[in-house]
Design an enzyme around this catalytic site. Structure first.
Site, PDB file in Angstrom:
ATOM      1  N   TYR A  91      68.422 117.992  61.326  1.00 27.42           N
ATOM      2  CA  TYR A  91      68.375 117.954  59.862  1.00 27.42           C
ATOM      3  C   TYR A  91      68.841 119.279  59.257  1.00 27.42           C
ATOM      4  O   TYR A  91      69.643 119.303  58.318  1.00 27.42           O
ATOM      5  CB  TYR A  91      66.944 117.638  59.434  1.00 27.42           C
ATOM      6  CG  TYR A  91      66.724 117.460  57.954  1.00 27.42           C
ATOM      7  CD1 TYR A  91      67.222 116.346  57.283  1.00 27.42           C
ATOM      8  CD2 TYR A  91      65.971 118.385  57.235  1.00 27.42           C
ATOM      9  CE1 TYR A  91      66.989 116.172  55.928  1.00 27.42           C
ATOM     10  CE2 TYR A  91      65.735 118.216  55.880  1.00 27.42           C
ATOM     11  CZ  TYR A  91      66.241 117.103  55.228  1.00 27.42           C
ATOM     12  OH  TYR A  91      66.012 116.938  53.889  1.00 27.42           O
TER      13      TYR A  91
ATOM     14  N   LYS B 262      72.155 119.768  56.964  1.00 25.51           N
ATOM     15  CA  LYS B 262      72.035 120.298  55.606  1.00 25.51           C
ATOM     16  C   LYS B 262      72.831 121.592  55.445  1.00 25.51           C
ATOM     17  O   LYS B 262      73.356 121.877  54.363  1.00 25.51           O
ATOM     18  CB  LYS B 262      70.564 120.521  55.262  1.00 25.51           C
ATOM     19  CG  LYS B 262      69.762 119.227  55.119  1.00 25.51           C
ATOM     20  CD  LYS B 262      70.398 118.274  54.107  1.00 25.51           C
ATOM     21  CE  LYS B 262      69.500 117.100  53.763  1.00 25.51           C
ATOM     22  NZ  LYS B 262      70.128 116.174  52.794  1.00 25.51           N
TER      23      LYS B 262
END
Length: 332
Positions: free
Chosen positions: A187, A191
């Site tokens: 993640y 991002k």
């Protein structure tokens, strides 16, 4: 008096629930016509609300048109214009169909809000290849796919018009990238990639009148319910008569998206903003902390040891490029 986004059309991905829903409703409230995209699948495994989430892989079950259509119907009931799109933005062709739907329904596309995402949290030493790939696919590739097709549309419109057009991209990163998140390597990497995609896009499309910015929102949604489980959904004052909005409510984030989508934000481009609980923080670009030059033509191991080792000996042991202090930001 006209509304700020009157006459403009928008796409919001992952808009069937949570943050995307709040963003879609806000854009519609400000006058935009909205394509509500949602794949209608679980975004996070392990939730007691999703009985088969682990077997399905959290986001790999049968898609449902319900969430997207519900939000579109809510916008129409309030007097706005909206259509639902059931599709996987991580699929290149489906992302193209999404942009085509906006153009075909509303005549053009002016605003793209990339919000769709999933979680597969695990420590780096426990993470599987599929857990890594699925998060990178939905977040990073999903952002690229929609941005690609929208940028083609804006470039063609700008050439036809002989000048700039109104184009706005609002991407979604996370404090997991800014501050580091030990249990979310996939993640955090996705991002971080989205930030790089945003700054590159901002430079490439600026001449066409298009801006690209990225937000790091903190919001209590179905996907983050486990992350924020320890934070009570109230104002934090502890008073029973305090009915203020939950500081982690998605509604705290949506107004910034509406502003960035508007003509008023024409000079805001390539920026990273943290937003939650009645606060917006503009994150400054990285600075060079120190610079060392070789005394010879080429660095040697010995010279680097003489220069770098003393520098790092004087710094805190756990200080990294990650800016963990951003997690302490709050209103007031």
């Amino acid at each position: 008096m006209s509304l700020p986004l009157e006459g403009l059309s928008a796409i919001v991905t992952g808009a069937g629930r949570g943050l995307g829903r709040a963003e879609a409703l806000e854009l519609a409230r400000l006058g935009a016509s909205v394509v509500v995209n949602d794949y209608g699948q679980p975004g996070r495994w392990g939730s007691p609300l999703l009985e088969r989430s682990r077997e399905l892989g959290g986001g790999s079950g049968a898609a449902s048109a319900g969430p997207a259509e519900d939000v579109a119907a809510e916008i129409r009931a309030a007097g706005g214009a909206a259509v639902a799109h059931l599709g996987d933005v991580a699929d290149f062709d489906q992302a193209g169909t999404l942009v085509d739907l906006a153009i075909g329904t509303f005549g053009k596309l002016d605003i793209l809000v990339n919000n769709a995402g999933i979680l597969r949290d695990r420590m780096i030493f426990s993470m599987t290849e599929s857990e890594w790939d699925s998060v990178i696919r939905v977040h990073l590739k999903g952002h690229f796919n929609t941005t690609h097709f929208a940028s083609v549309h804006w470039r063609e419109r700008s050439k036809a018009a002989g000048g700039p057009v109104h184009g706005r991209i609002i991407n979604t990163s996370s404090e997991a990238f800014v501050a580091g998140s030990a249990g979310q390597p996939n993640y955090a990497a996705a991002k971080g990639g989205i930030v790089g995609l945003t700054t590159s896009t901002a430079l490439a499309l600026g001449k066409y009148g298009v801006t690209a910015n990225v937000i790091c929102p903190r919001a209590r949604t179905r996907m983050t319910q486990d992350v924020f489980a320890a934070i009570p959904p109230d104002s934090g004052s502890g008073r029973p008569d305090d009915d203020r909005l939950d500081p982690l409510a998605p509604e705290h984030v949506a107004p910034l998206v509406g502003y960035l989508a508007s003509p008023a934000a024409a000079r805001v481009n390539g920026q990273l903003l943290v937003v939650h609980g009645g606060m917006v923080a503009i994150v400054e670009r990285p600075k060079v902390a120190a610079k060392f030059d070789t005394a010879k033509e080429l660095f040697s191991y010995e010279e680097l040891d003489e220069l770098l080792s003393p520098y790092y000996e004087g710094r805190p042991v756990n200080e990294t490029f990650a800016a963990a202090e951003v997690l302490g930001l709050k209103r007031g």
